[in-house]
Design an enzyme around this catalytic site. Structure first.
Site, PDB file in Angstrom:
ATOM      1  CG  ASP A  46       3.637  38.254  -6.959  1.00  0.00           C
ATOM      2  OD1 ASP A  46       3.196  38.550  -5.817  1.00  0.00           O
ATOM      3  OD2 ASP A  46       4.268  39.067  -7.661  1.00  0.00           O
ATOM      4  N   GLY A  99       1.750  31.454   0.201  1.00  0.00           N
ATOM      5  CA  GLY A  99       2.835  31.751   1.152  1.00  0.00           C
ATOM      6  C   GLY A  99       3.191  30.503   1.956  1.00  0.00           C
ATOM      7  CE1 TYR A 115       2.800  41.091  10.287  1.00  0.00           C
ATOM      8  CE2 TYR A 115       2.588  41.514  12.638  1.00  0.00           C
ATOM      9  CZ  TYR A 115       2.558  40.630  11.573  1.00  0.00           C
ATOM     10  OH  TYR A 115       2.303  39.300  11.791  1.00  0.00           O
TER      11      TYR A 115
HETATM   12  P1  NAD Z   1       6.720  33.907   6.909  1.00  0.00           P
HETATM   13  O1  NAD Z   1       7.357  35.222   6.713  1.00  0.00           O
HETATM   14  O2  NAD Z   1       7.475  32.829   7.585  1.00  0.00           O
HETATM   15  O3  NAD Z   1       6.227  33.335   5.496  1.00  0.00           O
HETATM   16  C1  NAD Z   1       5.556  34.110   4.575  1.00  0.00           C
HETATM   17  C2  NAD Z   1       5.658  33.432   3.221  1.00  0.00           C
HETATM   18  O4  NAD Z   1       5.012  34.291   2.271  1.00  0.00           O
HETATM   19  C3  NAD Z   1       7.098  33.214   2.733  1.00  0.00           C
HETATM   20  O5  NAD Z   1       7.272  31.877   2.341  1.00  0.00           O
HETATM   21  C4  NAD Z   1       7.232  34.163   1.543  1.00  0.00           C
HETATM   22  O6  NAD Z   1       8.039  33.632   0.495  1.00  0.00           O
HETATM   23  C5  NAD Z   1       5.774  34.258   1.088  1.00  0.00           C
HETATM   24  N1  NAD Z   1       5.511  35.466   0.321  1.00  0.00           N
HETATM   25  C6  NAD Z   1       6.006  36.710   0.513  1.00  0.00           C
HETATM   26  N2  NAD Z   1       5.542  37.526  -0.445  1.00  0.00           N
HETATM   27  C7  NAD Z   1       4.728  36.785  -1.230  1.00  0.00           C
HETATM   28  C8  NAD Z   1       3.961  37.049  -2.380  1.00  0.00           C
HETATM   29  N3  NAD Z   1       3.943  38.276  -2.938  1.00  0.00           N
HETATM   30  N4  NAD Z   1       3.248  36.062  -2.926  1.00  0.00           N
HETATM   31  C9  NAD Z   1       3.271  34.823  -2.402  1.00  0.00           C
HETATM   32  N5  NAD Z   1       3.995  34.500  -1.326  1.00  0.00           N
HETATM   33  C10 NAD Z   1       4.709  35.474  -0.748  1.00  0.00           C
HETATM   34  O7  NAD Z   1       5.330  34.156   7.641  1.00  0.00           O
HETATM   35  P2  NAD Z   1       4.544  33.197   8.646  1.00  0.00           P
HETATM   36  O8  NAD Z   1       5.207  33.314   9.958  1.00  0.00           O
HETATM   37  O9  NAD Z   1       4.348  31.877   8.043  1.00  0.00           O
HETATM   38  O10 NAD Z   1       3.181  34.010   8.772  1.00  0.00           O
HETATM   39  C11 NAD Z   1       2.054  33.742   7.959  1.00  0.00           C
HETATM   40  C12 NAD Z   1       0.944  34.672   8.381  1.00  0.00           C
HETATM   41  O11 NAD Z   1       0.713  34.563   9.790  1.00  0.00           O
HETATM   42  C13 NAD Z   1       1.252  36.161   8.153  1.00  0.00           C
HETATM   43  O12 NAD Z   1       0.040  36.826   7.827  1.00  0.00           O
HETATM   44  C14 NAD Z   1       1.730  36.640   9.503  1.00  0.00           C
HETATM   45  O13 NAD Z   1       1.513  38.020   9.681  1.00  0.00           O
HETATM   46  C15 NAD Z   1       0.842  35.828  10.411  1.00  0.00           C
HETATM   47  N6  NAD Z   1       1.387  35.705  11.762  1.00  0.00           N
HETATM   48  C16 NAD Z   1       2.540  35.014  11.990  1.00  0.00           C
HETATM   49  C17 NAD Z   1       3.052  34.923  13.273  1.00  0.00           C
HETATM   50  C18 NAD Z   1       4.318  34.191  13.570  1.00  0.00           C
HETATM   51  O14 NAD Z   1       4.809  34.272  14.724  1.00  0.00           O
HETATM   52  N7  NAD Z   1       4.896  33.441  12.625  1.00  0.00           N
HETATM   53  C19 NAD Z   1       2.376  35.554  14.318  1.00  0.00           C
HETATM   54  C20 NAD Z   1       1.221  36.283  14.056  1.00  0.00           C
HETATM   55  C21 NAD Z   1       0.718  36.327  12.767  1.00  0.00           C
HETATM   56  C1  AKB Z   2       5.954  39.205  14.537  1.00  0.00           C
HETATM   57  O1  AKB Z   2       6.669  39.272  15.556  1.00  0.00           O
HETATM   58  O2  AKB Z   2       5.936  40.044  13.628  1.00  0.00           O
HETATM   59  C2  AKB Z   2       5.003  38.041  14.433  1.00  0.00           C
HETATM   60  C3  AKB Z   2       3.693  38.409  15.032  1.00  0.00           C
HETATM   61  C4  AKB Z   2       3.465  38.248  16.466  1.00  0.00           C
HETATM   62  O3  AKB Z   2       2.828  38.855  14.322  1.00  0.00           O
HETATM   63  N1  AKB Z   2       5.599  36.903  15.077  1.00  0.00           N
END
Ligand code: NAD
Ligand code: AKB
Length: 316
Positions: free
Chosen positions: A53, A8, A142
């Site tokens: 994937d 990802g 989520y």
């Molecule tokens: P994002 O949505 O920006 O990126 C997720 C990536 O996963 C994308 O590039 C997408 O193409 C890829 N993806 C989706 N389905 C897939 C699959 N089947 N196989 C491979 N890749 C796949 O997410 P992010 O913000 O980078 O978050 C990453 C992790 O951190 C997640 O677990 C999210 O819940 C967690 N998180 C993020 C935040 C935030 O604010 N960004 C906050 C808390 C937790």
């Molecule tokens: C969301 O808003 O879904 C994320 C998170 C806090 O997990 N940025």
């Protein structure tokens, strides 16, 4: 860590985590992968990359075998607002990717980092200074995947000795890749809008407080936690981490210090407002500080200066 796989990698976190890892461990030792292939820019050109994937266990296993991977960063997920609009997709990606990563980590004896979130808490959780260990009854799909993921990761550690580690990220604010469909996205979008248009329409109420963290600190959290001596860890999945807590009104006032004519107005999105209202106002991250030295560098003031400087250049 010698050979690392990021799954990802094209998302908000991976876009900055991959270059940071390559700088530390060497470009050839960090494989970037995503469902979206080919990977663009530094992700594809700065080192090895491939299509994975994460819901297909063979994709992960073949790459781990090929590159002799010892550490996996699993970032594949569907964020809160998008998952709430399509719960089955949220469950299938969130849990499917994690279970596959855990099984591959078990077979190839790899360490695994999978972020959890403030979304792992719910309305029954103490909302202020939310403790590390407390009630977790989230009301979003989520959040359900995040709590289940924390439990499953702890189970694989206790049952099979798999080195699973995780942080509960709050909303992440960054200036390289845009956020991917979360409830906290407004806190990134507001900076882009302030610079491009001088005004922003916010989907959340003015007084909605949530925790936030600037991306450089989020990247440090992931790398530092994965590097720490495991004997120091009492907890594993997952640690509260935070950099600041603010509401739309507070961040707008901070932006106004630099862009005095900036205006915020409100058009509440009931889905996002409902999710935000069920999440904590502020986290207690003292356990992460004690167990592995968590110590974020940015607060709202310093982050805002950096965001505005970087985005003014980027959006010229
Ligand atoms: P994002 O949505 O920006 O990126 C997720 C990536 O996963 C994308 O590039 C997408 O193409 C890829 N993806 C989706 N389905 C897939 C699959 N089947 N196989 C491979 N890749 C796949 O997410 P992010 O913000 O980078 O978050 C990453 C992790 O951190 C997640 O677990 C999210 O819940 C967690 N998180 C993020 C935040 C935030 O604010 N960004 C906050 C808390 C937790
Ligand atoms: C969301 O808003 O879904 C994320 C998170 C806090 O997990 N940025």
């Amino acid at each position: 860590m010698k050979n690392i796989l990021v799954i990802g990698a094209c998302g908000q976190i991976g876009t900055e985590l991959v270059p940071a890892l390559r700088k530390i461990y060497g470009s050839d030792h960090v494989v970037a992968s995503d469902l979206n292939f080919p990977l663009k820019g530094e992700l594809g050109e700065g080192g090895p990359s491939c299509k994975i994937d994460a819901t297909n266990i063979n994709d992960i296993a073949e790459t781990v075998k090929k590159y002799k991977i010892d550490t996996i960063y699993n970032l594949a997920a569907i964020l809160s607002a998008t998952a709430e609009a399509n719960p089955m997709l949220g469950w299938n990606i969130g849990m499917g990717a994690l279970l596959n990563c855990l099984e591959v980590a078990r077979e190839y004896k790899a360490a695994l980092f999978t972020p959890s979130s403030i979304g792992a808490f719910g309305p029954e959780t103490p909302a202020d200074k939310t403790p590390q260990d407390t009630i977790q009854r989230p009301k979003t799909i989520y959040g359900v995947t995040k709590v289940a993921g924390e439990l499953l990761s702890d189970y694989y550690y206790k049952r099979f000795g798999i080195d699973t580690r995780s942080v509960r990220y709050p909303g992440l604010i960054s200036n390289v890749a845009l956020p991917g469909g979360g409830t906290t996205d407004y806190a990134v979008e507001i900076y882009y809008a302030a610079i491009k248009e001088g005004k922003f329409t916010c989907p959340l109420r003015a007084d909605t407080c949530m925790d936030m963290l600037y991306m450089p600190d989020a990247i440090d959290a992931a790398i530092n936690l994965m590097e720490v001596d495991p004997t120091k860890l009492i907890h594993r999945n997952s640690f509260n981490v935070t950099g600041m807590s603010f509401s739309p009104e507070i961040i707008a006032n901070e932006i106004k210090k630099h862009i005095p004519n900036f205006e915020i107005q409100y058009n509440i999105d009931p889905l996002k407002q409902g999710i935000a209202d069920s999440w904590p106002n502020s986290l207690d991250d003292s356990v992460a500080r004690q167990e592995w030295g968590w110590n974020p560098k940015y607060n709202l003031e310093t982050m805002t200066i950096d965001m505005i400087n970087v985005l003014k250049e980027k959006l010229k």
